[in-house]
Design a protein around this motif. Structure first.
Motif, PDB file in Angstrom:
ATOM      1  N   THR A 143       0.872  -1.169   0.000  1.00 32.11           N
ATOM      2  CA  THR A 143       0.000   0.000   0.000  1.00 32.11           C
ATOM      3  C   THR A 143       0.909   1.219   0.000  1.00 32.11           C
ATOM      4  N   THR A 144       0.617   2.149  -0.856  1.00 29.09           N
ATOM      5  CA  THR A 144       1.486   3.295  -1.094  1.00 29.09           C
ATOM      6  C   THR A 144       1.140   4.453  -0.171  1.00 29.09           C
ATOM      7  N   THR A 145       2.174   5.131   0.309  1.00 28.00           N
ATOM      8  CA  THR A 145       1.967   6.349   1.079  1.00 28.00           C
ATOM      9  C   THR A 145       1.899   7.534   0.112  1.00 28.00           C
ATOM     10  N   ASN A 146       1.546   8.670   0.599  1.00 26.42           N
ATOM     11  CA  ASN A 146       1.453   9.863  -0.250  1.00 26.42           C
ATOM     12  C   ASN A 146       2.709  10.715  -0.229  1.00 26.42           C
ATOM     13  N   ASP A 147       3.752  10.269   0.476  1.00 27.55           N
ATOM     14  CA  ASP A 147       4.971  11.062   0.567  1.00 27.55           C
ATOM     15  C   ASP A 147       5.858  10.798  -0.647  1.00 27.55           C
ATOM     16  N   MET A 148       5.608  11.526  -1.726  1.00 29.35           N
ATOM     17  CA  MET A 148       6.321  11.323  -2.980  1.00 29.35           C
ATOM     18  C   MET A 148       7.805  11.680  -2.876  1.00 29.35           C
ATOM     19  N   SER A 149       8.207  12.421  -1.840  1.00 33.76           N
ATOM     20  CA  SER A 149       9.617  12.802  -1.696  1.00 33.76           C
ATOM     21  C   SER A 149      10.500  11.584  -1.456  1.00 33.76           C
ATOM     22  N   LYS A 150       9.923  10.466  -1.022  1.00 34.39           N
ATOM     23  CA  LYS A 150      10.700   9.268  -0.731  1.00 34.39           C
ATOM     24  C   LYS A 150      10.785   8.318  -1.920  1.00 34.39           C
ATOM     25  N   TRP A 151      10.193   8.667  -3.055  1.00 37.56           N
ATOM     26  CA  TRP A 151      10.155   7.762  -4.202  1.00 37.56           C
ATOM     27  C   TRP A 151      11.443   7.794  -5.013  1.00 37.56           C
TER      28      TRP A 151
END
Length: 172
Positions: A143-151
């Motif tokens: 399940t994906t988090t919304n913190d795109m900075s960690k992608w």
């Protein structure tokens, strides 16, 4: 002229050694439903089944009457999502769920079916569980988090040698 690109996948297809075992596993353990079972027109003496993943995508299984090829961990199969396998082979399949609660419920259902399940693991951008399916197929549910900075991790960008320009081109 607009450049075409793919928007989704239609289906993944995996060879399986036992169609009934595979259908039961993906239905009973992972909750998928059968949408098609047919003779495989592209393979002699073979059957193919499709199970619903979502409204646009399925996972397909192909079972043939041919002599099976032995599973060789590290060559044909990774056996789990952390192990190595030959380039060009399937490392693992990752399915998605909407919430951490859904992830935990599926983990408990997988374990209750007698399958060893690792996790959840916190990867920063997602939480994942790992387990093996029929024929030792390495599987993951996340399940994906919304913190795109960690992608996109800068140290990995540097490690593989991407320039800033190449990174921006790939992201565009």
């Amino acid at each position: 002229m607009t450049q075409a690109s793919v928007s989704d996948y239609s289906h993944l297809e995996l060879n399986c050694s036992n169609m009934m075992q595979t259908l039961n596993y993906f239905s009973d353990v992972l909750g998928m439903t059968l949408v098609s079972i047919q003779w495989a027109d592209s393979a002699k003496n073979a059957v193919r089944a499709f199970m619903r993943l979502n409204d646009r995508a399925t996972i397909s299984f192909l079972a043939t009457l041919r002599t099976p090829i032995d599973i060789v961990t590290g060559v044909t199969h990774s056996k789990n999502a952390a192990d190595n396998t030959r380039a060009g082979t399937l490392q693992h399949i990752a399915f998605n769920v909407d919430t951490v609660e859904d992830l935990l419920a599926l983990r408990d259902r997988i374990r209750a079916s007698g399958v060893h399940c690792l996790g959840p693991m916190d990867h920063g951008f997602c939480y994942s569980i790992y387990f093996a399916g029929p024929d030792d197929t390495a599987l993951e549910i996340s399940t994906t988090t919304n913190d795109m900075s960690k992608w996109i991790v800068p140290s990995v960008v540097d490690y593989i040698g991407l320039t800033d320009e190449e990174l921006e081109r790939l992201k565009a």
